[in-house]
Motif scaffolding. Sequence first.
Motif, PDB file in Angstrom:
ATOM      1  N   GLY A 242     -30.473  -8.605 -43.509  1.00  0.00           N
ATOM      2  CA  GLY A 242     -29.150  -8.016 -43.426  1.00  0.00           C
ATOM      3  C   GLY A 242     -28.590  -8.005 -42.014  1.00  0.00           C
ATOM      4  O   GLY A 242     -29.163  -8.570 -41.079  1.00  0.00           O
ATOM      5  N   ASP A 243     -27.462  -7.342 -41.847  1.00  0.00           N
ATOM      6  CA  ASP A 243     -26.764  -7.289 -40.567  1.00  0.00           C
ATOM      7  C   ASP A 243     -27.085  -5.996 -39.828  1.00  0.00           C
ATOM      8  O   ASP A 243     -27.516  -5.002 -40.424  1.00  0.00           O
ATOM      9  N   MET A 244     -26.850  -5.999 -38.526  1.00  0.00           N
ATOM     10  CA  MET A 244     -26.941  -4.786 -37.730  1.00  0.00           C
ATOM     11  C   MET A 244     -25.860  -3.810 -38.183  1.00  0.00           C
ATOM     12  O   MET A 244     -24.774  -4.221 -38.582  1.00  0.00           O
ATOM     13  N   TYR A 245     -26.146  -2.520 -38.101  1.00  0.00           N
ATOM     14  CA  TYR A 245     -25.146  -1.512 -38.458  1.00  0.00           C
ATOM     15  C   TYR A 245     -25.305  -0.298 -37.547  1.00  0.00           C
ATOM     16  O   TYR A 245     -26.283  -0.159 -36.816  1.00  0.00           O
ATOM     17  N   ASP A 246     -24.321   0.585 -37.606  1.00  0.00           N
ATOM     18  CA  ASP A 246     -24.320   1.826 -36.821  1.00  0.00           C
ATOM     19  C   ASP A 246     -24.515   1.575 -35.328  1.00  0.00           C
ATOM     20  O   ASP A 246     -25.297   2.270 -34.657  1.00  0.00           O
ATOM     21  N   ALA A 247     -23.782   0.597 -34.783  1.00  0.00           N
ATOM     22  CA  ALA A 247     -23.865   0.349 -33.347  1.00  0.00           C
ATOM     23  C   ALA A 247     -23.425   1.587 -32.578  1.00  0.00           C
ATOM     24  O   ALA A 247     -22.443   2.243 -32.920  1.00  0.00           O
ATOM     25  N   ALA A 248     -24.175   1.933 -31.551  1.00  0.00           N
ATOM     26  CA  ALA A 248     -23.889   3.118 -30.749  1.00  0.00           C
ATOM     27  C   ALA A 248     -24.419   2.908 -29.335  1.00  0.00           C
ATOM     28  O   ALA A 248     -25.282   2.056 -29.111  1.00  0.00           O
ATOM     29  N   PRO A 249     -23.925   3.682 -28.356  1.00  0.00           N
ATOM     30  CA  PRO A 249     -24.342   3.477 -26.965  1.00  0.00           C
ATOM     31  C   PRO A 249     -25.678   4.122 -26.636  1.00  0.00           C
ATOM     32  O   PRO A 249     -26.044   5.152 -27.198  1.00  0.00           O
ATOM     33  N   TYR A 250     -26.394   3.495 -25.711  1.00  0.00           N
ATOM     34  CA  TYR A 250     -27.584   4.067 -25.096  1.00  0.00           C
ATOM     35  C   TYR A 250     -27.155   4.838 -23.837  1.00  0.00           C
ATOM     36  O   TYR A 250     -26.153   4.512 -23.206  1.00  0.00           O
TER      37      TYR A 250
END
Length: 303
Positions: A242-250
Amino acid sequence: MSRSSLRIATAGLAAVTLLSTAACSGSSSSTSSSSTSALPSVSADANLSGQVPQKYKSKGTLEVGMDASYAPNEFVAEDGKTIVGLDADIVNAVAARLGLKTERVNADFGTIILGVSSGKFDLGASSFTINTVREEQVNMVQYMKAGTAWAVLKGNPKKIDVDNVCGQTVAVQKDTTQVDDLNARSKKCTDAGQPAVTQVVEVQQSKVTADLVSGKADAMLADSPVINYAIQQQGDQLERLGDMYDAAPYGLLVAKADTDMADLVSRALTSLKDDGTYKAILDKWGNASGSVDDYPVNPSVGG
């Protein structure tokens, strides 16, 4: 997403091992076979280094808490002691820009926030996702972004469907947001009368990957850079699902009281972006997609 769980770590600090200190440059003094590309030397900025609080300036070294089990972001080099990786290169470059060096310290992930807030560590750099719960405990300086991804054995022999993992065995690292992700999926299963997700929870990500490769788990989920790296390192044994999801900053962690230092870390990152060092580090570790343009302190709560 990411290793930074919504839960607050309350356990005492685990024993840590002091590791060798890199020279005041943008890369570690020891590298693994996957991190051989050189980075440009990073010089101090007189304006920034002149504003470093005296307690750091007098030491000349920043002690950085890191869980070195999360390749390619932080892991132990072939010498068996030096922490290398994307985050190691970032903190080395930030420190160098401030006229300092780093002493990277291997610690359990769940103890690092407490270590920073108690003064055990000067910084924390271990793929911590920024969220408001953590911003209440420490200052978080945004420096990149990542999302959650899944991996399975090559060919997906267990026919895992990310959207329906009821009754499946899934490996995950302790104290990460991926645990919260699995808990939510498992509850959805049981609420619908389906079997819960069987979670194999490990302290170290390296063990999570080993569980999948050995067949102990049917799938694993982790931060997208970690999944990509695991697939690369395991040759033809694993594949992404599947694809990456819930991208968020470090965020890099700085003690809550050290607002001046948090601001200097932010300004150092901006300086590293301006001279191309920041891009070079992300490119070196195959994570150009994780680049961000701004480096605010505590962005979730307005800094």
